[in-house]
Scaffold this active site. Structure first.
Site, PDB file in Angstrom:
ATOM      1  N   SER A  13      29.007 -13.425  39.036  1.00  0.00           N
ATOM      2  CA  SER A  13      28.600 -13.450  37.637  1.00  0.00           C
ATOM      3  C   SER A  13      28.829 -12.098  36.994  1.00  0.00           C
ATOM      4  O   SER A  13      28.609 -11.058  37.623  1.00  0.00           O
ATOM      5  CB  SER A  13      27.116 -13.829  37.531  1.00  0.00           C
ATOM      6  OG  SER A  13      26.690 -13.828  36.185  1.00  0.00           O
TER       7      SER A  13
ATOM      8  N   ASN B  99      17.730 -13.271  44.640  1.00  0.00           N
ATOM      9  CA  ASN B  99      17.465 -12.796  43.284  1.00  0.00           C
ATOM     10  C   ASN B  99      16.004 -12.423  43.047  1.00  0.00           C
ATOM     11  O   ASN B  99      15.697 -11.593  42.187  1.00  0.00           O
ATOM     12  CB  ASN B  99      17.891 -13.852  42.259  1.00  0.00           C
ATOM     13  CG  ASN B  99      17.219 -15.184  42.486  1.00  0.00           C
ATOM     14  OD1 ASN B  99      17.249 -15.727  43.582  1.00  0.00           O
ATOM     15  ND2 ASN B  99      16.605 -15.745  41.443  1.00  0.00           N
TER      16      ASN B  99
ATOM     17  N   ALA C  43      27.711 -17.820  37.415  1.00  0.00           N
ATOM     18  CA  ALA C  43      27.363 -18.190  38.784  1.00  0.00           C
ATOM     19  C   ALA C  43      26.806 -19.609  38.881  1.00  0.00           C
ATOM     20  O   ALA C  43      27.005 -20.285  39.893  1.00  0.00           O
ATOM     21  CB  ALA C  43      26.365 -17.190  39.365  1.00  0.00           C
ATOM     22  N   THR C  44      26.106 -20.073  37.851  1.00  0.00           N
ATOM     23  CA  THR C  44      25.572 -21.436  37.911  1.00  0.00           C
ATOM     24  C   THR C  44      26.707 -22.458  37.996  1.00  0.00           C
ATOM     25  O   THR C  44      26.669 -23.379  38.814  1.00  0.00           O
ATOM     26  CB  THR C  44      24.682 -21.728  36.688  1.00  0.00           C
ATOM     27  OG1 THR C  44      23.491 -20.937  36.782  1.00  0.00           O
ATOM     28  CG2 THR C  44      24.285 -23.197  36.632  1.00  0.00           C
TER      29      THR C  44
ATOM     30  N   CYS D 255      15.367 -18.024  35.712  1.00  0.00           N
ATOM     31  CA  CYS D 255      15.704 -19.435  35.580  1.00  0.00           C
ATOM     32  C   CYS D 255      14.516 -20.346  35.854  1.00  0.00           C
ATOM     33  O   CYS D 255      14.575 -21.545  35.590  1.00  0.00           O
ATOM     34  CB  CYS D 255      16.848 -19.784  36.532  1.00  0.00           C
ATOM     35  SG  CYS D 255      18.335 -18.812  36.229  1.00  0.00           S
TER      36      CYS D 255
ATOM     37  N   HIS E 166      27.306 -10.768  34.126  1.00  0.00           N
ATOM     38  CA  HIS E 166      26.200 -10.044  33.497  1.00  0.00           C
ATOM     39  C   HIS E 166      25.216  -9.445  34.496  1.00  0.00           C
ATOM     40  O   HIS E 166      24.254  -8.786  34.094  1.00  0.00           O
ATOM     41  CB  HIS E 166      25.463 -10.943  32.501  1.00  0.00           C
ATOM     42  CG  HIS E 166      24.614 -12.019  33.108  1.00  0.00           C
ATOM     43  ND1 HIS E 166      23.250 -11.913  33.189  1.00  0.00           N
ATOM     44  CD2 HIS E 166      24.941 -13.214  33.642  1.00  0.00           C
ATOM     45  CE1 HIS E 166      22.764 -13.016  33.743  1.00  0.00           C
ATOM     46  NE2 HIS E 166      23.768 -13.812  34.036  1.00  0.00           N
TER      47      HIS E 166
ATOM     48  N   THR F   2      40.066 -23.355  27.920  1.00  0.00           N
ATOM     49  CA  THR F   2      40.634 -22.069  27.530  1.00  0.00           C
ATOM     50  C   THR F   2      39.708 -20.932  27.930  1.00  0.00           C
ATOM     51  O   THR F   2      38.525 -20.942  27.610  1.00  0.00           O
ATOM     52  CB  THR F   2      40.868 -22.022  26.003  1.00  0.00           C
ATOM     53  OG1 THR F   2      41.740 -23.087  25.631  1.00  0.00           O
ATOM     54  CG2 THR F   2      41.480 -20.695  25.589  1.00  0.00           C
TER      55      THR F   2
ATOM     56  N   GLN G 151      24.029 -11.577  42.963  1.00  0.00           N
ATOM     57  CA  GLN G 151      23.194 -10.374  43.057  1.00  0.00           C
ATOM     58  C   GLN G 151      23.753  -9.355  44.050  1.00  0.00           C
ATOM     59  O   GLN G 151      23.131  -8.312  44.275  1.00  0.00           O
ATOM     60  CB  GLN G 151      21.770 -10.762  43.477  1.00  0.00           C
ATOM     61  CG  GLN G 151      21.055 -11.695  42.528  1.00  0.00           C
ATOM     62  CD  GLN G 151      20.589 -11.010  41.257  1.00  0.00           C
ATOM     63  OE1 GLN G 151      20.597  -9.799  41.140  1.00  0.00           O
ATOM     64  NE2 GLN G 151      20.168 -11.804  40.282  1.00  0.00           N
TER      65      GLN G 151
END
Length: 461
Positions: free
Chosen positions: A259, A211, A131-132, A385, A261, A299, A239
């Site tokens: 994202s 978040n 996401a970043t 973060c 994870h 890749t 989120q």
């Protein structure tokens, strides 16, 4: 009733399997040897008396209630990734042989799985590292592409740090940014949004689910406003996807960051939804082989992408049941704490909120002391973060939360594999620690005696 029993059985089986994998990894002889051999580098070791990490000794592995920071890998996602690691080892961008074709097919299946979760076309999904990167690509990429005509961005004061930092970067390049305040419940004032839009506004970026405090913004209303004023709309949905229903058409988003994870998938992979009709153009951050339709060179990690796709497919199937289970646990946690403690405040709207995020402030308690005292529960005081900072959460300050209460906030993250026993234990430990700290607090003693401490004139010596 039958389907509910089956779902409960599956949940217990998966939870037990996840816990077994976790214990085997951390307590096996090989893991112990690896831990011992790296003790100097990580400052951690385990023995009969418990685990020592970063100078803190705990009796065992703590309960995990930090789901907004990251979620554990679903065992079914692990299975999909494991199989792909063995069979799909070709380069997905190799077009001249079977191994490349197999890997490419695995990536395209995952692209379909991600697209279905948000109601998009697979051709609108761009894979990248998370996401970043997606937020950076969206915010900077749009404004750089339209820089000759558009010089203004609108976002909120409670966005994720990577969005705020991307906007500050644009300001250094000469763009203008409006940081909208939010109401005390954390929601955007739609009238203020309308008033902020200018003829040269090139992007509106608003996080779908916050978040830190879990509030869900009025996405359809924001989308309608952006469509009315013909301004591209970007949302950080890291989120949100897999946790609440997401539909890019209903929301009218032009760009959406995701994202892996955060939804029981692997770290290191995410996606950016890029609308095709009406087409939104972005300038890529990286140059190279022109993969992902020229928007993200490099890749792809086939196994990571496969895991992300599998997590999205599972989320689509189980979102409704997950929501019911997590809501039940959230109520159990909140009621359990409030039954035994006063001065407990929920930060953010309770009506427009993702149920797996419960951000609480405890009056007359120092937040860092509370966190350190809760060694048996893995929770946080805000975004992973920004957790290195001792400053109070900028999100809570934007809500108008007093600095002392902002310092006492704890974010409890509840997820698919959280159990009732873990919630009960978390309540017990939290209440015990808050009571212990309040016993040492002269302010709390004064409040119990009926003294209004806010009206006290403190003298300095």
């Amino acid at each position: 009733m039958a389907s509910k029993i089956i779902s409960s059985t599956i949940r217990r089986t998966l939870t037990n399997r996840h816990n077994a994998i976790s214990r085997r990894h951390h307590l096996s002889t090989a893991a112990a040897t690896a831990t011992t051999s790296t003790a100097t580098a990580t400052e951690s070791y385990a023995d009969e008396s418990g685990i020592m990490m970063k100078g803190v000794r705990i009796s065992g592995r703590p309960l995990y209630l930090d789901m907004q920071a990251t979620t554990p890998l679903d065992p079914r996602v692990f299975d999909a990734m494991n199989a792909s690691s063995i069979h799909d080892y070709g380069n997905p961008h190799s077009r001249t042989h079977l191994y490349g074709w197999e890997a490419e097919n695995a990536v395209e299946v995952a692209r379909i799985q991600v697209a279905k979760l948000i109601g998009a076309s697979p051709k609108e999904i761009v894979f990248l590292s998370g996401a970043t990167e997606a937020n950076n690509t969206a915010v900077k990429g749009v404004m750089h592409f339209y820089k000759d005509k558009k010089k203004h961005v609108i976002t909120t004061q409670t966005e994720h740090k990577c969005v705020l930092d991307s906007c500050r970067h644009l300001q250094q390049e000469g763009f203008e940014v409006t940081y909208l305040p939010v109401k005390t419940d954390g929601l955007v004032d739609l009238e203020m949004l309308k008033e902020a839009i200018r003829p040269d506004t090139g992007l509106v970026s608003v996080m779908a689910v916050n978040n830190e405090i879990g509030v869900v913004q009025p996405m359809e209303e924001i989308g309608r406003i952006c469509k009315e004023y013909k301004v591209p709309f970007h949302t950080d949905a890291a989120q949100a996807i897999g946790k609440i229903p997401v539909d890019v058409e209903k929301w009218n988003v032009s760009l959406m960051s995701m994202s892996g994870h955060k939804i029981y998938g692997p770290k290191g992979v995410g996606a950016l939804y890029v609308r095709r009709r009406p087409r939104i153009r972005i300038e890529p951050l990286m140059n190279g082989g022109g993969q992902e339709r020229g928007l993200r060179s490099g890749t792809l990690s086939t196994q990571q992408v496969v895991g992300f796709g599998a997590a999205c497919e599972l989320a689509m199937k189980e979102m409704e049941y997950d929501e019911k289970w997590i809501k039940r646990l959230q109520e159990r946690l909140l009621n359990g704490v409030r039954e035994k403690l006063d001065g407990v405040v929920v930060n953010g709207s309770m009506e427009s909120r993702y149920v797996g995020n419960l951000n609480l402030s405890f009056a007359y308690v120092e937040g860092e002391s509370l966190l350190m005292g809760l060694k048996e529960v893995a929770v946080s005081s805000g975004s992973a973060c920004t957790s290195a900072s001792l400053e109070p959460s900028y999100v809570l300050r934007a809500l108008g939360v007093d600095e002392d209460m902002a310092h006492t906030s704890i974010r409890f993250g509840i997820g698919r594999f959280t159990t009732e026993e873990e919630i009960d234990r978390a309540v017990e430990l939290t209440v015990k620690q808050v009571e212990k700290l309040r016993e040492m607090s002269p302010l709390y003693e004064m409040v119990k005696e009926g003294i209004d401490i806010k009206n006290i004139q403190w003298s300095q010596h």
